[in-house]
Motif scaffolding. Structure first.
Motif, short mmCIF file in Angstrom:
data_model
loop_
_atom_site.label_atom_id
_atom_site.label_comp_id
_atom_site.label_asym_id
_atom_site.label_seq_id
_atom_site.Cartn_x
_atom_site.Cartn_y
_atom_site.Cartn_z
N LEU A 1 0.83 -1.21 0.00
CA LEU A 1 0.00 0.00 0.00
C LEU A 1 0.86 1.26 0.00
N GLU A 2 0.57 2.17 -0.92
CA GLU A 2 1.27 3.45 -1.03
C GLU A 2 0.38 4.62 -0.65
N LYS B 1 3.14 6.14 1.26
CA LYS B 1 3.57 7.51 0.96
C LYS B 1 2.56 8.53 1.47
N ASN B 2 1.29 8.21 1.35
CA ASN B 2 0.24 9.16 1.71
C ASN B 2 -0.79 8.47 2.59
N ILE B 3 -1.11 9.13 3.71
CA ILE B 3 -2.13 8.61 4.60
C ILE B 3 -3.05 9.77 4.98
N ASN B 4 -4.35 9.57 4.78
CA ASN B 4 -5.31 10.63 5.04
C ASN B 4 -6.52 10.02 5.75
N LEU C 1 6.96 8.30 3.73
CA LEU C 1 5.79 9.15 3.87
C LEU C 1 6.03 10.53 3.27
N GLU C 2 5.04 11.01 2.53
CA GLU C 2 5.09 12.35 1.93
C GLU C 2 3.99 13.25 2.49
N TYR C 3 2.85 12.67 2.80
CA TYR C 3 1.69 13.45 3.25
C TYR C 3 0.94 12.65 4.31
N VAL C 4 0.71 13.28 5.47
CA VAL C 4 0.01 12.62 6.58
C VAL C 4 -1.02 13.59 7.14
#
Length: 168
Positions: A36-37, A61-64, A84-87
Motif C-alpha cells: 500500500l502506497e 507515501k500518503n495517509i489521510n 511518507l510524503e503526506y500525513v
C-alpha cells in the motif's frame, strides 16, 4: 473510489474511500497490505484506534484519515515509514497525543488537530494545524499551496484542489 490501484503483482497499492458513510474500525489486518502506497479514508464515521501494525506498511507515501471519529493516540510505529510524503489525521476530535516522533521525517507534510484554544494534538513539525471547534485549518509552515497564516474551512476532498495527493 475504493481499491483504485494495484501493482504488477496484483497487490493493492491505493485505497481511497471518501465521504461514503462507511462505519466501523480499522482492522489490525491492515498491516498485511505491505504494498500500500496511498491510504485515504476520509469523511466517514470510522471510530476506534489506529492499529499499531500500520507501521508495517513500509511503502506507504500518503495517509489521510481526515474527518472521522478516530480516538486514542497515533501509533509511534509510523516513524518507521520513511517514504511518507503526506500525513493527515485532522478533524478527529478524540485523537490525542504528541506527534513529534514523526518530525525526523523531514520531507513529509503533516496535518493534525494542533490548532485552536484547546488542541488535542501537539506537533512542532506540522504544516497545517486544524481546530476541531472552528472547523478550519491554518498553515503554520510554508507549503507549495498555502502561505503561513492562511486559514481555510475544512472541506470535502473533492473541493481541496489538485495538489492534494488524494484528489480524484
Amino acid at each position: 473510489m475504493g481499491v483504485t490501484d494495484c501493482n504488477e503483482d496484483l497487490k493493492v497499492t491505493t485505497i481511497v474511500i471518501h465521504w461514503n458513510n462507511m462505519h466501523g474500525t480499522l482492522p489490525d489486518e491492515v498491516q498485511f497490505l505491505t504494498s500500500l502506497e496511498n491510504f485515504g479514508l476520509v469523511g466517514g464515521p470510522l471510530h476506534g484506534t489506529i492499529p499499531e501494525g500500520i507501521g508495517n506498511l513500509v511503502n506507504l507515501k500518503n495517509i489521510n484519515f481526515m474527518e472521522n471519529r478516530l480516538s486514542g493516540t497515533v501509533p509511534e510505529s509510523l516513524s518507521k515509514l520513511i517514504n511518507l510524503e503526506y500525513v493527515t489525521f485532522s478533524i478527529n476530535e478524540n485523537l490525542t497525543g504528541d506527534l513529534d516522533f514523526l518530525c525526523p521525517l523531514e520531507n513529509t507534510i503533516f496535518q493534525a488537530d494542533c490548532g485552536g484554544a484547546d488542541p488535542k494534538i501537539t506537533c512542532s513539525c506540522c504544516h497545517l494545524c486544524c481546530d476541531t471547534t472552528e472547523h478550519e485549518c491554518c498553515a503554520v509552515k510554508l507549503l507549495p499551496w498555502a502561505d503561513i497564516g492562511n486559514c481555510f474551512p475544512t472541506l470535502p476532498t473533492e473541493l481541496r484542489g489538485e495538489d492534494n495527493p488524494f484528489s480524484d
